[in-house]
Design a protein around this motif. Structure first.
Motif, PDB file in Angstrom:
ATOM      1  N   PHE A  26     -18.783   3.692   8.012  1.00  0.00           N
ATOM      2  CA  PHE A  26     -19.885   4.298   8.757  1.00  0.00           C
ATOM      3  C   PHE A  26     -19.678   4.065  10.244  1.00  0.00           C
ATOM      4  CE2 PHE A  26     -24.569   3.761  10.010  1.00  0.00           C
ATOM      5  CZ  PHE A  26     -24.759   5.128  10.193  1.00  0.00           C
ATOM      6  N   ALA A  30     -24.147  10.621  11.864  1.00  0.00           N
ATOM      7  CA  ALA A  30     -23.698  11.206  10.598  1.00  0.00           C
ATOM      8  C   ALA A  30     -22.192  11.085  10.433  1.00  0.00           C
ATOM      9  CB  ALA A  30     -24.104  12.682  10.520  1.00  0.00           C
ATOM     10  N   HIS A 168     -22.189  15.144   1.487  1.00  0.00           N
ATOM     11  CA  HIS A 168     -22.591  14.819   2.857  1.00  0.00           C
ATOM     12  C   HIS A 168     -23.472  15.979   3.307  1.00  0.00           C
ATOM     13  CE1 HIS A 168     -22.530  14.269   7.179  1.00  0.00           C
ATOM     14  NE2 HIS A 168     -21.873  13.127   7.071  1.00  0.00           N
ATOM     15  N   LEU A 191     -24.923  11.255   0.946  1.00  0.00           N
ATOM     16  CA  LEU A 191     -25.162  10.753   2.297  1.00  0.00           C
ATOM     17  C   LEU A 191     -26.169  11.694   2.951  1.00  0.00           C
ATOM     18  CD1 LEU A 191     -21.427  10.137   3.341  1.00  0.00           C
ATOM     19  CD2 LEU A 191     -22.902   8.698   1.923  1.00  0.00           C
ATOM     20  N   LEU A 230     -28.307   8.248   6.509  1.00  0.00           N
ATOM     21  CA  LEU A 230     -27.561   8.477   7.746  1.00  0.00           C
ATOM     22  C   LEU A 230     -28.516   8.987   8.827  1.00  0.00           C
ATOM     23  CD1 LEU A 230     -24.381  10.478   6.567  1.00  0.00           C
ATOM     24  CD2 LEU A 230     -24.576   8.003   6.865  1.00  0.00           C
TER      25      LEU A 230
END
Length: 279
Positions: A26, A30, A168, A191, A230
């Motif tokens: 991370f 994002a 994502h 995510l 996120l």
């Protein structure tokens, strides 16, 4: 203590990821790095210095020499990093890039050759690296905007890599088609942005996303095996307390698995579904 940039890249290189697993790093907002088998994917790599950031980039563009695929969700500067992307493209000459069709001209202007670019078109499948399948999903940030050809200006991505399915979301609010499409797939790891939106941010031209309640509900009702929040940590005027997300899950969906990522953390996800399929 966070690793220095070169140490982080070396950690990524040296991390072996068995079948049924993905390693995720991370970088804030994002921006994540995903590794499965021998494929390393950067999603929205935002690694340029900016005085408005609440913390510096965990890695400098000049350190990134391990990128095989770069996925861009939309053209906002904290997702399509115009300062960093030319450097990343030059240091990783074999890397392939995917972005919404509306972004491709700008990426070419940044020096990325047309032969390295693929438009992120929903209902299409791409294989930008061996063993990696990518399915773009239309996103609404905050509106479901389309270009003149009808292609979405914002997307998320579903990745199938190393026996794991990762979603994502990019920047998006929830809408029925998104919930139906993503919910119809067996997502191992999702995510999701949690920073939300409100009148005051909108009045400052800050475009928003789903909030922490919506993200928690989306994860639990869609059957995502594990969810990672996120887009809550990088800019003071567009932040959220991720503890609210954790607390909401605990109160309403205590069986929903989640993981909170520290800055530059390596999180190794293990898919129970993949191991069941392997047997």
């Amino acid at each position: 203590m966070p690793l220095a940039g070169q140490e982080l890249i070396e950690e990524i290189r040296s991390t072996e990821v068995p079948y049924g697993c993905l390693a995720v790093w991370f970088l804030g907002q994002a921006s994540v790095i995903v590794k499965g088998a021998d494929v390393t994917v950067y999603i929205d790599p935002y690694v340029s210095p900016n005085p408005d950031r609440s913390f510096p980039p965990p890695v400098a563009p000049a350190d990134i020499k391990n990128m095989e695929v770069c996925l861009i969700t939309h053209d906002h500067s904290d997702h399509l990093d115009e300062e960093a992307l030319p450097v990343l493209a030059g240091l990783n000459p074999q890397a392939q890039f995917m972005a919404p069709a509306v972004c491709l001209e700008r990426l070419q202007e940044l020096g990325i050759g047309k032969e390295r670019l693929t438009a992120a078109l929903p209902a299409s499948e791409a294989e930008p690296a061996q063993g990696l399948k990518v399915y773009p999903v239309a996103a609404a940030h905050e509106q479901l905007d389309r270009d003149e050809q009808g292609n979405p200006k914002y997307v998320g991505y579903i990745l199938e890599l190393n026996g794991v399915t990762l979603y994502h979301a990019g920047d998006t609010v929830l809408f029925p088609e998104l919930i139906e499409e993503v919910g119809s797939r067996k997502i191992d790891l999702a995510l999701l942005p949690i920073n939300g939106r409100d009148y005051y941010r909108g009045s400052r031209n800050i475009v928003g996303n789903m909030n922490y309640r919506e993200a928690a509900e989306f994860a639990a009702t869609s059957g995502f095996e594990t969810v990672v929040p996120l887009h809550y940590d990088l800019f003071a005027g567009n932040a959220e307390n991720p503890g609210y997300f954790v607390d909401y899950l605990y109160r309403h969906f205590p069986e929903q698995k989640f993981h909170m990522m520290a800055r530059a953390e390596r999180f190794v996800y293990v898919s129970a579904q993949a191991f069941k399929r392997e047997r």
